[in-house]
Design a protein around this motif. Structure first.
Motif, mmCIF file in Angstrom:
data_model
loop_
_atom_site.group_PDB
_atom_site.id
_atom_site.type_symbol
_atom_site.label_atom_id
_atom_site.label_comp_id
_atom_site.label_asym_id
_atom_site.label_seq_id
_atom_site.Cartn_x
_atom_site.Cartn_y
_atom_site.Cartn_z
ATOM 1 N N LEU A 113 -10.255 -51.996 10.176
ATOM 2 C CA LEU A 113 -10.978 -50.875 9.564
ATOM 3 C C LEU A 113 -12.437 -50.881 10.022
ATOM 4 O O LEU A 113 -13.013 -49.836 10.319
ATOM 5 C CB LEU A 113 -10.888 -50.936 8.033
ATOM 6 C CG LEU A 113 -9.461 -50.845 7.465
ATOM 7 C CD1 LEU A 113 -9.500 -50.826 5.944
ATOM 8 C CD2 LEU A 113 -8.739 -49.615 7.990
ATOM 9 N N GLU A 167 -17.139 -39.967 2.474
ATOM 10 C CA GLU A 167 -16.255 -40.902 1.780
ATOM 11 C C GLU A 167 -14.912 -40.990 2.501
ATOM 12 O O GLU A 167 -14.455 -40.023 3.113
ATOM 13 C CB GLU A 167 -15.989 -40.406 0.350
ATOM 14 C CG GLU A 167 -17.207 -40.431 -0.552
ATOM 15 C CD GLU A 167 -17.529 -41.832 -1.055
ATOM 16 O OE1 GLU A 167 -16.611 -42.615 -1.273
ATOM 17 O OE2 GLU A 167 -18.734 -42.118 -1.218
ATOM 18 N N VAL A 168 -14.286 -42.148 2.409
ATOM 19 C CA VAL A 168 -12.914 -42.303 2.907
ATOM 20 C C VAL A 168 -11.965 -41.922 1.774
ATOM 21 O O VAL A 168 -12.097 -42.410 0.649
ATOM 22 C CB VAL A 168 -12.665 -43.747 3.374
ATOM 23 C CG1 VAL A 168 -11.184 -43.992 3.636
ATOM 24 C CG2 VAL A 168 -13.478 -44.031 4.620
ATOM 25 N N THR A 169 -11.045 -41.028 2.072
ATOM 26 C CA THR A 169 -10.089 -40.602 1.050
ATOM 27 C C THR A 169 -8.851 -41.490 1.048
ATOM 28 O O THR A 169 -8.288 -41.765 0.000
ATOM 29 C CB THR A 169 -9.695 -39.130 1.290
ATOM 30 O OG1 THR A 169 -10.858 -38.327 1.139
ATOM 31 C CG2 THR A 169 -8.649 -38.668 0.304
ATOM 32 N N ALA A 170 -8.422 -41.915 2.211
ATOM 33 C CA ALA A 170 -7.212 -42.735 2.264
ATOM 34 C C ALA A 170 -7.225 -43.622 3.495
ATOM 35 O O ALA A 170 -7.901 -43.327 4.478
ATOM 36 C CB ALA A 170 -5.964 -41.850 2.292
ATOM 37 N N VAL A 171 -6.505 -44.710 3.405
ATOM 38 C CA VAL A 171 -6.303 -45.622 4.534
ATOM 39 C C VAL A 171 -4.794 -45.790 4.692
ATOM 40 O O VAL A 171 -4.095 -46.053 3.716
ATOM 41 C CB VAL A 171 -6.950 -47.000 4.268
ATOM 42 C CG1 VAL A 171 -6.669 -47.953 5.414
ATOM 43 C CG2 VAL A 171 -8.453 -46.856 4.050
ATOM 44 N N TYR A 172 -4.308 -45.591 5.909
ATOM 45 C CA TYR A 172 -2.875 -45.744 6.166
ATOM 46 C C TYR A 172 -2.664 -46.774 7.248
ATOM 47 O O TYR A 172 -3.518 -46.982 8.096
ATOM 48 C CB TYR A 172 -2.265 -44.447 6.704
ATOM 49 C CG TYR A 172 -2.210 -43.321 5.735
ATOM 50 C CD1 TYR A 172 -1.158 -43.226 4.847
ATOM 51 C CD2 TYR A 172 -3.199 -42.345 5.727
ATOM 52 C CE1 TYR A 172 -1.089 -42.172 3.957
ATOM 53 C CE2 TYR A 172 -3.146 -41.292 4.844
ATOM 54 C CZ TYR A 172 -2.089 -41.203 3.961
ATOM 55 O OH TYR A 172 -2.025 -40.168 3.089
ATOM 56 N N LEU A 202 -7.891 -44.104 9.231
ATOM 57 C CA LEU A 202 -8.762 -43.758 8.104
ATOM 58 C C LEU A 202 -8.736 -42.244 7.946
ATOM 59 O O LEU A 202 -8.824 -41.506 8.921
ATOM 60 C CB LEU A 202 -10.201 -44.196 8.388
ATOM 61 C CG LEU A 202 -10.488 -45.698 8.338
ATOM 62 C CD1 LEU A 202 -11.835 -45.988 8.987
ATOM 63 C CD2 LEU A 202 -10.495 -46.172 6.901
ATOM 64 N N HIS A 257 7.897 -54.759 8.569
ATOM 65 C CA HIS A 257 7.486 -54.253 7.252
ATOM 66 C C HIS A 257 5.983 -54.375 7.052
ATOM 67 O O HIS A 257 5.484 -54.087 5.976
ATOM 68 C CB HIS A 257 8.221 -55.013 6.139
ATOM 69 C CG HIS A 257 9.709 -54.886 6.245
ATOM 70 N ND1 HIS A 257 10.374 -53.772 5.802
ATOM 71 C CD2 HIS A 257 10.638 -55.711 6.773
ATOM 72 C CE1 HIS A 257 11.680 -53.925 6.047
ATOM 73 N NE2 HIS A 257 11.857 -55.090 6.634
ATOM 74 N N THR A 309 3.029 -53.101 6.949
ATOM 75 C CA THR A 309 2.284 -51.846 6.968
ATOM 76 C C THR A 309 0.974 -51.975 6.205
ATOM 77 O O THR A 309 0.482 -51.006 5.628
ATOM 78 C CB THR A 309 3.114 -50.704 6.369
ATOM 79 O OG1 THR A 309 3.565 -51.130 5.077
ATOM 80 C CG2 THR A 309 4.289 -50.361 7.232
ATOM 81 N N GLY A 310 0.419 -53.174 6.191
ATOM 82 C CA GLY A 310 -0.863 -53.349 5.519
ATOM 83 C C GLY A 310 -2.017 -53.034 6.454
ATOM 84 O O GLY A 310 -1.884 -53.126 7.675
ATOM 85 N N SER A 311 -3.142 -52.652 5.877
ATOM 86 C CA SER A 311 -4.355 -52.477 6.664
ATOM 87 C C SER A 311 -5.143 -53.779 6.627
ATOM 88 O O SER A 311 -4.931 -54.612 5.746
ATOM 89 C CB SER A 311 -5.197 -51.325 6.110
ATOM 90 O OG SER A 311 -5.464 -51.530 4.739
ATOM 91 N N THR A 312 -6.031 -53.959 7.599
ATOM 92 C CA THR A 312 -6.812 -55.195 7.656
ATOM 93 C C THR A 312 -8.295 -54.862 7.758
ATOM 94 O O THR A 312 -8.675 -53.829 8.313
ATOM 95 C CB THR A 312 -6.413 -56.050 8.882
ATOM 96 O OG1 THR A 312 -6.671 -55.277 10.062
ATOM 97 C CG2 THR A 312 -4.945 -56.432 8.851
ATOM 98 N N ALA A 313 -9.105 -55.753 7.226
ATOM 99 C CA ALA A 313 -10.550 -55.521 7.187
ATOM 100 C C ALA A 313 -11.129 -55.386 8.595
ATOM 101 O O ALA A 313 -11.938 -54.497 8.863
ATOM 102 C CB ALA A 313 -11.236 -56.656 6.426
ATOM 103 N N ARG A 351 -14.252 -47.943 12.282
ATOM 104 C CA ARG A 351 -15.507 -47.301 11.879
ATOM 105 C C ARG A 351 -16.551 -47.418 12.990
ATOM 106 O O ARG A 351 -17.311 -46.478 13.232
ATOM 107 C CB ARG A 351 -16.017 -47.906 10.562
ATOM 108 C CG ARG A 351 -15.166 -47.476 9.364
ATOM 109 C CD ARG A 351 -15.521 -48.246 8.105
ATOM 110 N NE ARG A 351 -16.827 -47.896 7.589
ATOM 111 C CZ ARG A 351 -17.073 -46.826 6.838
ATOM 112 N NH1 ARG A 351 -16.106 -46.004 6.519
ATOM 113 N NH2 ARG A 351 -18.280 -46.576 6.392
#
Lengths: 404, 467
Positions: free
Chosen positions: B296, B314-319, B239, B287, B289-293, B300
């Motif tokens: 995350l 605020e979160v600016t980006a998720v990688y 995050l 491949h 490269t998705g994020s998962t709930a 946090r």
């Protein structure tokens, strides 16, 4: 360092309105800065009606031009392509533009820096990071200001006024709206608009539904949605528009150490829109993300009077905090002095059927008011006549919503 | 200067082909470019350099204090860190020597600190020092309650991984390396002493081959007939918090590794944000490269303990990035002289730090395979556009704006990116092929609004140049 009388940051409806009113009143040098290349704020790219007045209905762009022209005709200096970077002193700001850096000092500053929609990342929507993920702001600028193609099948996340505007923009761009998706059990726009979208434009509205994953590498291939009952489905699409969920663009206020309201996250202001910093006012959507352009412009006009009084040498009252109790989310303005007479805007987190709003201070009831049904993401208003009864030495004033 | 992204690859027989334009492949290409007579191809499956593991990492320039003493990794990290620090200063790559704190949150972690300090000594890093709670909280006043102590590693720095990779690649291309993008290697064979790579853009021939294919290095290695290692992609979700969070943290806050696993780190970035992560999930799909709930939410939760106020921002980006983990604890850098190949496998998250030393090491191994190296030349230094907050950005440089007003016209407001910088990136040696590539080069639309204000304008500039 260059001196001006009033410096307004942000040439949207609030900033242009305050500048026009001050310039008409003959308040010396009034200068409005905007970081965009054209003045007008968000209405610049709202290529739909609903702006102006009953007698003079306008589209967003026409309204933006009208306000810009009015401010300039009144004698305000509107400078675009100039960014206010930071504070250089209590009432001075460093700026940069094509002409280079400049520090401006003013006798009063009005922050009218607006708001933005929270993008996908801030909403923590999981999945891949493909192209085709937009907010309404980007969508409207892409389609209406730049004539860009956005894709062919779009899912619109949200079902409030701005979501329907986004759906219209998708359609205007030649793409199809696959569905609108809202976590709430109902649409949050007017019934007429909701019906028109559903029946005339055949846009399905998925209620009680959350976007739980974005799919696709390179380009978006679909969004996975989940209904509150547990079912999931994939909506194939190449574009998703995250709408609403506005937050104030409060960067300058925060950099200046100006107190923020915990509810709105914008600068805390009293009924004259005075912030915690002497000489600094705030108006428009930075105070309450977001209300209509008309509300923002009206606030600009309203605060112009307080700015003039300040310039003639009045004191800077502090007021007492004005808070809300759940299920109310926030209220603006959010400080109160006995002299305040400007109506309040509020938001609720849940639907309230004709709630009774009660205003109390230290256990004393100042005001009771029955309102229309309150819907999340829609404006709820509270009259201000009670402010004169506030004890400026007393505790916080609280607004509650309940059933009689 | 040759950078191609479409059409058939040239029929030239290259002296060396490097497969994979990540930070390691680019560093090797740059190093080999010092030998003016070599014909070098750097081939990359994706549409830009640094698109795999090099892109989504924790952006730390390590000291190597916690490497396995005596390992190849320990040596290359130690040497590479020194080289990269010098190279970054010379090339305008943003680096901030913020130092790291390994924070102990329980007795078990506290008990590990002395052994970590001792390990650092064995890795020729003598500056590690234990801190009590008073000094720890004085250094990090926003740290959550309950920390018992810390190990201070003053030499750890934060760096811009993206600019590093692009600097290597740009310098390589300017010194004669051919960069071929969108060229995924599907087959590899060798005839009459010449490798023949079957790619998605047709065949490419080279006398020597360097396998720097990162996550896919094992696949290519097997095509060459070896079975040395298997890459298990290890996903790390991260995050990135709003720039307002930057004031909350001064050091890289590292977890203390114990038998129960490794926690997450909180680190400032050179762009002025704060990172929280990464997770460590072993996957099969290279491949994914998705994020998962769940991840995350878990991050946090851990972040809330380390730096409670972080969660208010605020979160600016998720990688989500994939690290090329193998069954071996050390790098797998192996020469196969009989085949005229060198495999550079198992380069973990320390690869960025070690990249320049890996390049030297691989060059020496290539010489062992019979590659004749003429005396190396000095490369013309490069100066990269500054993306870091600790150094003046163009809009903060009056002399630059006076010369060219385009540097005073901001397009991306959150990150303060001027039209001049976007124009420069679009006409640079290795121009971006997507708006996302432009973002990496300039930071345009990578700020808190993620394009709400500037997205369409940035795209218009991108499409205006590319037609």
């Amino acid at each position: 360092m260059r001196d001006v009388d009033v410096l307004v940051v942000g040439a949207g409806p609030a900033g242009l309105a305050v500048a026009a009113r001050l310039a008409v009143a003959g308040v010396g040098h009034v200068e409005v800065l905007d970081r965009e290349l054209r003045a007008g704020g968000v209405p610049r790219h709202c290529a739909h009606g609903g702006f102006g007045t009953w007698l003079n209905p306008l589209t967003g762009p026409a309204y933006a031009r009208l306000l810009t022209t009015a401010a300039a005709r009144a004698g305000a200096v509107v400078r675009t392509g100039v960014t206010a970077l930071d504070w250089a002193g209590p009432l001075s700001l460093t700026t940069v533009g094509p002409d280079g850096p400049e520090t401006l000092r003013a006798r009063a500053i009005v922050l009218a820096t607006g708001a933005r929609e929270r993008p996908r990342a801030a909403r923590l929507v999981p999945g891949t990071r493909p192209a085709g993920v937009l907010t309404t702001g980007e969508l409207q600028q892409a389609v209406h200001l730049h004539g860009q193609r956005i894709g062919s099948r779009a899912v619109v996340v949200g079902a409030e006024d701005v979501s329907y505007a986004a759906a219209d923009t998708v359609t205007a761009s030649g793409a199809d709206v696959v569905a609108m998706v809202t976590e709430l059990p109902y649409s949050q726009t007017t019934p007429v608009r909701a019906q028109a979208a559903r029946l005339r434009h055949r846009v399905p509205l998925l209620t009680d539904t959350t976007v739980v994953e974005l799919l696709g590498h390179g380009r978006l291939s679909g969004v996975r949605v989940r209904h509150s009952a547990g079912r999931t489905a994939v909506l194939p699409c190449d574009t998703v528009v995250f709408t609403g969920d506005f937050v104030p663009d409060h960067e300058l206020a925060r950099r200046g150490g100006i107190d923020l309201d915990p509810g709105t996250r914008g600068p805390a202001v009293d009924g004259a829109l005075r912030t915690s910093r002497t000489g600094v006012f705030a108006a428009g959507s930075v105070l309450h993300a977001v209300e209509s352009a008309a509300t923002a412009a009206e606030e600009g006009t309203h605060t112009a009077r307080a700015v003039r009084e300040w310039l003639t040498g009045t004191t800077w009252p502090t007021g007492v905090p004005l808070t809300v109790a759940p299920p109310l989310r926030w209220i603006a303005p959010n400080r109160v002095t006995p002299a305040d007479h400007h109506p309040y805007v509020l938001r609720t987190t849940t639907l309230l059927n004709r709630p009774l709003l009660r205003v109390t201070q230290d256990g004393r009831v100042l005001h009771r008011q029955r309102t229309w049904t309150a819907v999340p993401n829609r404006t709820l208003r509270l009259a201000a006549g009670w402010a004169s009864a506030v004890d400026p030495e007393g505790g916080p004033v609280e607004v509650t919503a309940g059933h009689p | 200067m040759t950078v191609t992204a479409s059409g058939l690859l040239p029929r030239t027989v290259y002296d060396v082909a490097i497969v994979g334009a990540g930070v390691v492949g680019c560093a090797i290409a740059r190093r080999l470019a010092r030998h003016a007579d070599l014909r070098i191809a750097l081939i990359e499956a994706q549409d830009d350099v640094g698109q795999g593991t090099s892109k989504a990492n924790t952006a730390i320039l390590h000291t190597g204090f916690d490497a396995i003493p005596g390992s190849l990794e320990a040596r290359l990290v130690r040497e590479g860190a020194r080289q990269l620090a010098l190279y970054a200063a010379e090339s305008g790559i943003p680096v901030e020597p913020v130092g790291a704190l390994l924070v102990a949150w329980d007795e078990a972690q506290l008990a590990v600190l002395p052994s970590l300090a001792e390990k650092a000594e064995r890795n020729a890093y003598p500056d590690a020092r234990e801190l009590g709670t008073t000094e720890l909280y004085a250094r990090e006043p926003h740290l959550g309650p309950g920390a018992l102590g810390a190990l201070h590693i003053p030499g750890e720095s934060i760096i811009c991984p993206w600019t590093t990779t692009l600097a290597y690649a740009t310098q390589a291309v300017r010194h004669g390396v051919d960069l071929h993008l969108n060229s995924r290697v599907e087959k590899a064979s060798r005839e009459d002493g010449v490798h023949r790579l079957g790619t998605t853009r047709g065949p490419l021939r080279a006398r020597r081959l360097v396998n720097a294919a990162g996550l896919h290095a094992d696949t290519l290695d097997r095509q060459l007939g070896h079975d040395d290692f298997t890459v298990t992609p290890r996903r790390g979700q991260l995050l990135v918090f709003d720039k307002f969070a930057r004031a909350l943290v001064r050091h890289i806050l590292l977890p203390v590794p114990t038998a129960l696993g490794k926690g997450v780190l909180v680190a400032p970035t050179v762009y002025g944000n704060v990172l929280l992560g990464p997770t460590a999930e072993d996957l099969h799909d290279k491949h994914d490269t998705g994020s998962t709930a769940d991840a995350l939410a878990g991050l946090r939760e851990q972040g809330r303990r380390i730096l409670p106020e972080l969660l208010d921002e605020e979160v600016t980006a998720v990688y989500a990035g994939l690290r090329a983990a193998t069954e071996h604890e050390d790098y797998r850098i192996v020469a196969h002289p009989e085949q005229a190949t060198v495999t550079v496998g198992g380069i973990r998250s320390t690869g960025l730090t070690a990249s320049l030393a890996i390049a030297d090491h691989v060059t020496a191994l290539l010489a062992d395979t019979g590659l004749e190296l003429t005396p190396p030349r000095d490369l013309t230094p490069i100066h990269m556009p500054n993306l870091g907050e600790a150094f003046p950005r163009p809009c903060q440089r009056p002399e630059l704006i006076a010369e060219d007003p385009e540097y005073g016209t901001l397009v991306c407001h959150c990150e303060r990116v001027s039209r001049g910088e976007i124009r420069d990136a679009l006409t640079s040696t290795i121009p971006p092929h997507t708006v996302d590539g432009l973002r990496r080069r300039t930071r345009a639309r990578s700020g808190r609004c993620q394009g709400f204000h500037c997205g369409a304008a940035v795209r218009a500039l991108f499409e205006g140049v590319r037609g």
